[in-house]
Design a protein around this motif. Sequence first.
Motif, PDB file in Angstrom:
ATOM      1  N   LYS A 474       0.798  -1.225   0.000  1.00 24.71           N
ATOM      2  CA  LYS A 474       0.000   0.000   0.000  1.00 24.71           C
ATOM      3  C   LYS A 474       0.834   1.280   0.000  1.00 24.71           C
ATOM      4  O   LYS A 474       0.373   2.308  -0.463  1.00 24.71           O
ATOM      5  N   ARG A 475       2.050   1.197   0.531  1.00 28.39           N
ATOM      6  CA  ARG A 475       2.787   2.449   0.731  1.00 28.39           C
ATOM      7  C   ARG A 475       4.296   2.191   0.826  1.00 28.39           C
ATOM      8  O   ARG A 475       4.742   1.069   1.031  1.00 28.39           O
ATOM      9  N   VAL A 505       3.007   1.408  -5.894  1.00 33.22           N
ATOM     10  CA  VAL A 505       2.103   1.934  -4.859  1.00 33.22           C
ATOM     11  C   VAL A 505       2.067   3.452  -4.977  1.00 33.22           C
ATOM     12  O   VAL A 505       2.938   4.071  -5.592  1.00 33.22           O
TER      13      VAL A 505
END
Length: 523
Positions: A474-475, A505
């Motif tokens: 996600k990050r 991402v």
Amino acid sequence: MDAGEHGTAPDRPLSLAPERFSRTGRPAYAVIDIGSNSVRLVVYDEIGRAPFPRFNEKALCQLGDGLARTGALTPDGAARTLAALRRFHAIADAMAVSRIDVLATEAVRRASNGPDLVAQITAQTGLPVRVLSGDEEAFFGALGIVSGFYRPTGLSGDMGGGSLEIADVRDDRVGSQRISLPLGALPVRRLLESGLDSAKARIDALLRDGVPPELSGGTFYAVGGGWRAFARVHLAARRAPVQVVHGHAVPAAELRDFAKSILKLSPAKIATLPGLPRRRAVTLPAAALVLDRTLKWLRPERVVFSMLGVREGWLYSQLSEAERYLDPLVEGAQSFGLPFARVPAFAPALTQWTAGLFPNETRAEQRLRVAACALSDYAWRDEAGLRAAESFRRLLQFPLIGLDHAERVFLAAAIHARYGGSADDPVLSPAIGLLRPELVRRAQLLGRALLLGYRLAGGVPEILAAAAVHIDDKRVRLIVRPAARVPESEVVADRLKLLANAAGVRRIEVIEAEPGDRRDGGS
């Protein structure tokens, strides 16, 4: 002369050591190789695990010409050889070479007047000559394969001017099966004078009678000037994206077909083949014929060409056991990269900085990452707009060892990304096609992490050690402890975005953490 019992070598150390690599104070080392067709001087920058040739010159002395008919070296061949030795000795002296080793092979050991030539060389130059036996020549040729590849397993075949040596290679050592046959370029050229079919029958008989059944299958590592010339012609004909002989791997069946196509050409047509060194035109048919018949008899699955052979095997034998176990790619990368870096000690810090990027990283993958760290600042003097493209082009051609063509492209692509090169840069094609999509992404990710590391820390190892980067699905998180001192930076944020894009991402975070804070990942 055996390197020991067959077995599995321990993992080679992959740490970087900037203190060992300086452009000053490294004594040069030279090897002079007296072959049946040529005499060559190679001056290396040092006696080391991955030495770079500083000077390389060959004289075509044709010492073995006529040996089969008379059993002796011709006066002209001996005179040319002595002249070459005197010149090479003078060059080495002028370069302040600390040590010169002279090796002689098939022609000198077979000739009735070989000892006379050896005595004249020593009298005129002061250099002792080591005349290798056929077994020793096979051993050192195979040891050159051990020194030049990452854990090679298979057979080495070294075709010189006077003979062909074959030996089995087992990871970090040479096996006990070694042979030497009179199938060098000069005797095979004479066989071809009686016709292709007659030469083929004679070669087949020598292989049948001389090769034990244990020497068969697997990978065949091809060594020798004639086969290197053959590889250059094959690379040019295929328009291969990487035009480097060392590590050029080809299915054996394809290579036999190519050899047969060479044998159908006229001498005039052979002389015009792209990629062929002019001096090799007359010996290319002999090299093609011996390769075809050797592959037919040994039945390997693939052929890998090597730039390293007897000379490098001899050099490798001079190293301590600890030095032999150093990784050839990592040693070469830091030997080339660290002396030119602004802060050589920053490269080891980068190996720690990037260590967590790839979960379940294999040893083979780790060595590529460490090599990229060692090379990550070698182009800083170039104009900024040229660094990415020029680094990619150079690394595709640079004489690194211990890697195949796909690994070479991976390393070049990672450094291209480190210098800000984009994934759609036209300079990457067609070479980037050698990598699977997941490896292209991996190279981009590694290069962007190196770029971020330099921008964040400015080449200061202590600053980089006070930060860590973590990537999930996600990050991308940059975790900075107070010692890093640069948590708020637009330029750092831009580099974080590039890393996130490479990771696929969108979200980025910069987190300030105190020592011991669980969020710093213990880094």
